[in-house]
Design a protein around this motif. Structure first.
Motif, PDB file in Angstrom:
ATOM      1  N   ARG A 149       0.837  -1.200   0.000  1.00  0.00           N
ATOM      2  CA  ARG A 149       0.000   0.000   0.000  1.00  0.00           C
ATOM      3  C   ARG A 149       0.874   1.253   0.000  1.00  0.00           C
ATOM      4  N   ASP A 150       1.974   1.204   0.742  1.00  0.00           N
ATOM      5  CA  ASP A 150       2.904   2.333   0.757  1.00  0.00           C
ATOM      6  C   ASP A 150       3.508   2.557  -0.635  1.00  0.00           C
TER       7      ASP A 150
ATOM      8  N   LEU B 134       2.127   1.815  -3.470  1.00  0.00           N
ATOM      9  CA  LEU B 134       1.067   2.407  -4.299  1.00  0.00           C
ATOM     10  C   LEU B 134       0.898   3.892  -3.978  1.00  0.00           C
ATOM     11  N   ASP B 135       0.974   4.238  -2.699  1.00  0.00           N
ATOM     12  CA  ASP B 135       0.880   5.654  -2.307  1.00  0.00           C
ATOM     13  C   ASP B 135       2.023   6.462  -2.909  1.00  0.00           C
ATOM     14  N   ARG B 136       3.214   5.888  -2.925  1.00  0.00           N
ATOM     15  CA  ARG B 136       4.372   6.575  -3.506  1.00  0.00           C
ATOM     16  C   ARG B 136       4.173   6.801  -5.009  1.00  0.00           C
TER      17      ARG B 136
ATOM     18  N   TYR C  92       1.268   6.991  -6.450  1.00  0.00           N
ATOM     19  CA  TYR C  92       0.184   7.956  -6.589  1.00  0.00           C
ATOM     20  C   TYR C  92       0.738   9.379  -6.524  1.00  0.00           C
ATOM     21  N   LYS C  93       1.678   9.592  -5.588  1.00  0.00           N
ATOM     22  CA  LYS C  93       2.271  10.926  -5.416  1.00  0.00           C
ATOM     23  C   LYS C  93       3.184  11.292  -6.577  1.00  0.00           C
TER      24      LYS C  93
ATOM     25  N   ASP D  20       4.163   9.303 -10.124  1.00  0.00           N
ATOM     26  CA  ASP D  20       4.077   8.143 -10.999  1.00  0.00           C
ATOM     27  C   ASP D  20       5.347   8.008 -11.833  1.00  0.00           C
TER      28      ASP D  20
ATOM     29  N   LEU E 275       1.356   3.504 -11.627  1.00  0.00           N
ATOM     30  CA  LEU E 275       0.121   3.113 -10.958  1.00  0.00           C
ATOM     31  C   LEU E 275      -0.974   2.840 -11.975  1.00  0.00           C
TER      32      LEU E 275
END
Length: 104
Positions: A14-15, A17-19, A21-22, A24, A68
């Motif tokens: 999840r981390d 994916l968050d990275r 998201y911020k 790409d 992502l």
């Protein structure tokens, strides 16, 4: 859908994916920065995310860039979240109407 839930179950994935998201389009080296796990472990997590179709990869020279793919998460939202949200919103609407017109 099983692969997506399995991939999302891990906090490191999840981390990652968050990275993405911020920011790409990151390489393995960029994604490893400030993580307290080995590069090989990050690579294994990225492989699971790719198998679940949560990320896409493109080779750029010798680097593999990670992007992502929000489509599977959108599918989860449509199938699992929005249908429950609709019921709750309908109940709130009915409550609002009954409070505005106590004769009902």
């Amino acid at each position: 859908m099983h692969d997506v839930f399995r991939a999302l179950a891990d906090p490191i994935r999840r981390d990652l994916l968050d990275r993405l998201y911020k920011k790409d389009g990151q390489s393995l080296g960029q994604l490893c920065k400030s993580l307290s796990i080995r590069r090989q472990s990050v690579s294994q997590h990225l492989e699971i995310l790719e198998e679940a179709n949560l990320i896409l990869t493109l080779k750029r020279g010798r680097e593999k860039m990670h992007y992502l793919n929000p489509a599977p998460i959108q599918e989860i939202s449509e199938r699992w979240l929005k249908k429950y949200e609709k019921r709750r919103l309908q109940a709130l609407q009915e409550l609002k109407e009954s409070l505005e017109d106590p004769k009902k």
